[in-house]
Scaffold this motif. Structure first.
Motif, PDB file in Angstrom:
ATOM      1  N   VAL A  31      29.915  -4.084 -19.964  1.00 32.31           N
ATOM      2  CA  VAL A  31      30.329  -5.025 -21.007  1.00 32.31           C
ATOM      3  C   VAL A  31      31.537  -4.492 -21.769  1.00 32.31           C
ATOM      4  CG1 VAL A  31      29.609  -6.152 -23.150  1.00 32.31           C
ATOM      5  CG2 VAL A  31      27.999  -5.972 -21.246  1.00 32.31           C
ATOM      6  N   GLY A  83      34.928  -5.112 -20.334  1.00 27.92           N
ATOM      7  CA  GLY A  83      35.318  -6.514 -20.248  1.00 27.92           C
ATOM      8  C   GLY A  83      34.850  -7.256 -19.023  1.00 27.92           C
ATOM      9  N   MET A  84      33.792  -6.779 -18.353  1.00 25.98           N
ATOM     10  CA  MET A  84      33.266  -7.501 -17.189  1.00 25.98           C
ATOM     11  C   MET A  84      32.648  -8.826 -17.607  1.00 25.98           C
ATOM     12  SD  MET A  84      31.368  -4.716 -14.716  1.00 25.98           S
ATOM     13  CE  MET A  84      32.283  -3.434 -13.859  1.00 25.98           C
ATOM     14  N   THR A  85      32.889  -9.859 -16.804  1.00 27.24           N
ATOM     15  CA  THR A  85      32.201 -11.124 -17.036  1.00 27.24           C
ATOM     16  C   THR A  85      30.741 -10.980 -16.603  1.00 27.24           C
ATOM     17  OG1 THR A  85      32.724 -11.975 -14.826  1.00 27.24           O
ATOM     18  CG2 THR A  85      34.338 -12.377 -16.577  1.00 27.24           C
ATOM     19  N   ARG A  86      29.917 -11.954 -16.951  1.00 27.63           N
ATOM     20  CA  ARG A  86      28.499 -11.882 -16.581  1.00 27.63           C
ATOM     21  C   ARG A  86      28.318 -11.841 -15.069  1.00 27.63           C
ATOM     22  NH1 ARG A  86      24.949 -15.861 -20.551  1.00 27.63           N
ATOM     23  NH2 ARG A  86      25.352 -14.712 -22.511  1.00 27.63           N
ATOM     24  N   THR A 125      30.536 -10.788 -12.779  1.00 26.68           N
ATOM     25  CA  THR A 125      31.007  -9.496 -12.271  1.00 26.68           C
ATOM     26  C   THR A 125      30.025  -8.385 -12.619  1.00 26.68           C
ATOM     27  OG1 THR A 125      33.303 -10.220 -12.551  1.00 26.68           O
ATOM     28  CG2 THR A 125      32.923  -7.851 -12.296  1.00 26.68           C
TER      29      THR A 125
END
Length: 230
Positions: free
Chosen positions: A131, A134-137, A139
């Motif tokens: 998180v 900056g990972m998306t959900r 990813t």
């Protein structure tokens, strides 16, 4: 031996049905298991309760009772709905479909606890790190959660899969021509039930050994480089 050779195509048909039933059932069980685990881990209380009720009820009812209820009760319910709505006059539930639904429904509850336990075993710091960068959900799930989930869930998944394969023998009571049904029919026709039940036993034993070997190899792959506790 002559009888075994003569009935071998009939027995092989039963083996094919057993394998197909097992594969289709485990796919449904995994899907329901992921949904059940997500429900148990949900922050919404009503979602947790629905998932909890499903898991508790299924694990508290004998597998044979669930199968008979879904097969016979399901047909009655669907025909009543058809009569009330006028959409159809008569609906007959396919034995194979009924078996897949029943076994998948049963083992979906067990898979829910397997996946929930696996998720809770994932170090929180790994998710927080994903998180923070900056990972998306999607990813985060694909790169961090899923590989760890598979690693921790594989031992329980293996046990559930091996048990599920043996549970498929219950479909013989609703007339599906699996290896048990066909083996019993061949034994009754030839008056050699012991011989053909031994063949059914051998088939399940071979399937179990092959499955256990394959899944343990997969487990070693996912745990490569991971130090085990002693």
């Amino acid at each position: 031996m002559e009888n075994v050779i003569a009935y071998s195509p009939f027995l092989m048909k039963g083996v094919t049905v057993t394998i197909a039933l097992s594969v289709c059932s485990i796919l449904l069980a995994v899907a329901l298991g992921l949904l059940g685990a997500a429900g148990k881990l949900s922050e919404r209380l009503w979602v947790q309760r629905i998932a909890g009720i499903y898991i508790t009820i299924v694990r508290g009812i004998p597998d044979l009772v669930v199968m008979l209820l879904l097969y016979f009760g399901g047909q009655v319910l669907l025909n009543q709905i058809g009569a009330l709505t006028g959409l159809w006059t008569y609906f007959e539930l396919n034995q194979f479909v009924a078996g897949v639904i029943a076994i998948g429904f049963i083992f979906g509850a067990y898979m829910s606890e397997t996946f929930r336990g696996a998720y809770m075993s994932i170090p929180v710091g790994m998710i927080e790190a994903g998180v923070s960068v900056g990972m998306t959900r999607i990813t985060l799930f694909r790169r961090v959660i899923w590989p760890q989930l598979v690693r921790y869930a594989l031992p329980g998944f293996t046990n559930n899969w091996l048990t599920l394969m043996k549970t498929t023998a219950l479909v013989s009571v609703i007339g599906l021509e699996d290896i048990v049904y066909n083996g019993f029919a061949a034994g009754r026709a030839t008056r050699e039930p012991f011989t053909f039940m031994l063949i059914a036993l051998f088939v399940y034993l071979v399937l179990t050994i092959l499955s256990d070997t394959g899944l343990r190899a997969l487990e070693r792959r996912y745990t490569r480089g991971v130090q085990r506790g002693v």
